[in-house]
Design a protein around this motif. Structure first.
Motif, PDB file in Angstrom:
ATOM      1  N   GLU A  47       1.124  -1.220   0.364  1.00 22.07           N
ATOM      2  CA  GLU A  47      -0.124  -0.003  -0.661  1.00 22.07           C
ATOM      3  C   GLU A  47       1.224   1.004  -0.017  1.00 22.07           C
ATOM      4  N   VAL A  48       0.634   2.492  -1.032  1.00 30.77           N
ATOM      5  CA  VAL A  48       1.227   3.568  -1.196  1.00 30.77           C
ATOM      6  C   VAL A  48       0.343   4.748  -0.759  1.00 30.77           C
ATOM      7  N   ILE A  49       1.123   5.193   0.046  1.00 27.56           N
ATOM      8  CA  ILE A  49      -0.284   5.907   0.803  1.00 27.56           C
ATOM      9  C   ILE A  49       0.628   7.721   1.063  1.00 27.56           C
ATOM     10  N   ASN A  50      -0.790   8.787   0.434  1.00 28.45           N
ATOM     11  CA  ASN A  50      -0.170  10.037   0.225  1.00 28.45           C
ATOM     12  C   ASN A  50      -0.119  10.591   2.010  1.00 28.45           C
ATOM     13  N   ALA A  51       1.065  10.575   2.308  1.00 28.07           N
ATOM     14  CA  ALA A  51       1.084  11.771   3.364  1.00 28.07           C
ATOM     15  C   ALA A  51       0.617  12.901   3.973  1.00 28.07           C
ATOM     16  N   ARG A  52      -0.035  13.665   2.797  1.00 25.53           N
ATOM     17  CA  ARG A  52      -0.321  14.288   2.984  1.00 25.53           C
ATOM     18  C   ARG A  52      -1.826  14.689   2.924  1.00 25.53           C
ATOM     19  N   THR A  53      -2.629  14.066   1.967  1.00 25.08           N
ATOM     20  CA  THR A  53      -3.944  14.038   2.252  1.00 25.08           C
ATOM     21  C   THR A  53      -4.753  12.241   3.173  1.00 25.08           C
ATOM     22  N   ASP A  54      -3.829  11.937   3.335  1.00 25.40           N
ATOM     23  CA  ASP A  54      -3.998  10.178   3.625  1.00 25.40           C
ATOM     24  C   ASP A  54      -5.084   8.888   2.973  1.00 25.40           C
ATOM     25  N   LYS A  55      -5.189   9.348   1.548  1.00 23.24           N
ATOM     26  CA  LYS A  55      -5.385   8.565   0.866  1.00 23.24           C
ATOM     27  C   LYS A  55      -4.518   7.482  -0.217  1.00 23.24           C
ATOM     28  N   PRO A  56      -4.684   6.054   0.040  1.00 17.26           N
ATOM     29  CA  PRO A  56      -3.863   5.903  -0.991  1.00 17.26           C
ATOM     30  C   PRO A  56      -3.928   5.770  -1.855  1.00 17.26           C
ATOM     31  N   VAL A  57      -2.829   5.745  -2.729  1.00 15.84           N
ATOM     32  CA  VAL A  57      -2.465   6.250  -4.360  1.00 15.84           C
ATOM     33  C   VAL A  57      -2.178   4.631  -4.929  1.00 15.84           C
ATOM     34  N   PHE A  58      -1.597   3.621  -3.913  1.00 14.03           N
ATOM     35  CA  PHE A  58      -1.531   2.420  -4.944  1.00 14.03           C
ATOM     36  C   PHE A  58      -1.270   1.415  -3.660  1.00 14.03           C
ATOM     37  N   GLU A  59      -2.255   0.271  -4.165  1.00 14.50           N
ATOM     38  CA  GLU A  59      -2.224  -1.366  -3.969  1.00 14.50           C
ATOM     39  C   GLU A  59      -2.135  -2.185  -4.482  1.00 14.50           C
ATOM     40  N   LEU A  60      -0.951  -3.220  -3.739  1.00 13.70           N
ATOM     41  CA  LEU A  60      -1.169  -4.400  -4.987  1.00 13.70           C
ATOM     42  C   LEU A  60      -1.337  -5.421  -3.425  1.00 13.70           C
ATOM     43  N   ILE A  61      -2.314  -7.078  -4.805  1.00 16.61           N
ATOM     44  CA  ILE A  61      -2.008  -8.044  -3.339  1.00 16.61           C
ATOM     45  C   ILE A  61      -1.424  -9.122  -4.364  1.00 16.61           C
ATOM     46  N   GLY A  62      -0.590  -9.444  -4.421  1.00 14.73           N
ATOM     47  CA  GLY A  62      -0.361 -11.478  -4.382  1.00 14.73           C
ATOM     48  C   GLY A  62       1.076 -11.187  -4.098  1.00 14.73           C
ATOM     49  N   ASN A  63       1.762 -12.705  -4.508  1.00 12.06           N
ATOM     50  CA  ASN A  63       3.156 -13.104  -3.943  1.00 12.06           C
ATOM     51  C   ASN A  63       4.233 -12.347  -5.304  1.00 12.06           C
ATOM     52  N   PHE A  64       4.526 -11.090  -4.527  1.00 19.91           N
ATOM     53  CA  PHE A  64       5.719 -10.421  -5.093  1.00 19.91           C
ATOM     54  C   PHE A  64       7.022 -10.239  -4.475  1.00 19.91           C
ATOM     55  N   VAL A  80       2.809 -13.764 -11.644  1.00 20.82           N
ATOM     56  CA  VAL A  80       1.137 -13.913 -11.967  1.00 20.82           C
ATOM     57  C   VAL A  80       1.137 -15.117 -12.498  1.00 20.82           C
ATOM     58  N   GLY A  81       1.972 -15.975 -12.655  1.00 17.79           N
ATOM     59  CA  GLY A  81       1.465 -17.170 -13.437  1.00 17.79           C
ATOM     60  C   GLY A  81       2.628 -18.061 -13.563  1.00 17.79           C
ATOM     61  N   GLN A  82       2.053 -19.698 -13.347  1.00 13.32           N
ATOM     62  CA  GLN A  82       3.563 -20.335 -13.183  1.00 13.32           C
ATOM     63  C   GLN A  82       4.452 -19.698 -14.612  1.00 13.32           C
ATOM     64  N   GLY A  83       5.905 -19.945 -13.813  1.00 15.94           N
ATOM     65  CA  GLY A  83       6.798 -18.750 -14.844  1.00 15.94           C
ATOM     66  C   GLY A  83       6.683 -17.795 -15.599  1.00 15.94           C
ATOM     67  N   VAL A  84       5.503 -17.130 -15.203  1.00 14.25           N
ATOM     68  CA  VAL A  84       4.718 -15.473 -15.353  1.00 14.25           C
ATOM     69  C   VAL A  84       4.901 -14.654 -14.802  1.00 14.25           C
TER      70      VAL A  84
END
Length: 131
Positions: A47-64, A80-84
């Protein structure tokens, strides 16, 4: 005198050997969890959050795997997949912060270790006997 110096040197060497092997269990487990996550075995949330506005600007859920380079950017490689795989670059500035949450948890064994031999790196050897 030489005998005393030898005993002192042996004592210092033994003390150094004992101190080199000291590692806390939490350090070993943290290392293993990080390794599992970098091998795409742990589901996480970024989760990437804008500290000025307290709003999330990016979210990524997965195996990374994530790394922070010296130019204030996150390099995120996602499985994103087997070998991808896909790679994302997230640029950070003084008003953004990021949080990585472990969603699935990881099973790690502090006693487990693994040795891998790469067959292509082993040079075949032929043994012959001369009688």
């Amino acid at each position: 005198m030489k005998k005393r110096a030898a005993i002192i040197l042996m004592f210092i060497a033994a003390l150094a050997c004992m101190l080199c092997g000291c590692q806390r269990q939490s350090d070993r487990v943290a290392y293993n969890i990080s390794k599992e996550a970098d091998n795409f075995n742990v589901t996480r949330r970024l989760e990437v959050i804008n500290a000025r506005t307290d709003k999330p600007v990016f979210e990524l859920i997965g195996n990374f795997a994530i790394s922070n380079n010296s130019t204030n950017e996150l390099e995120v490689t996602v499985e994103v997949g087997q070998g991808v795989y896909k790679k994302h670059m997230v640029y950070l500035n003084e008003w953004t912060i990021y949080v990585v949450e472990d969603v699935s948890g990881a099973y790690v064994d502090k006693y487990h270790y693994e040795v891998n031999f790469l067959p292509e790196m082993i040079v075949p050897v032929t043994v012959t006997m001369n009688d």
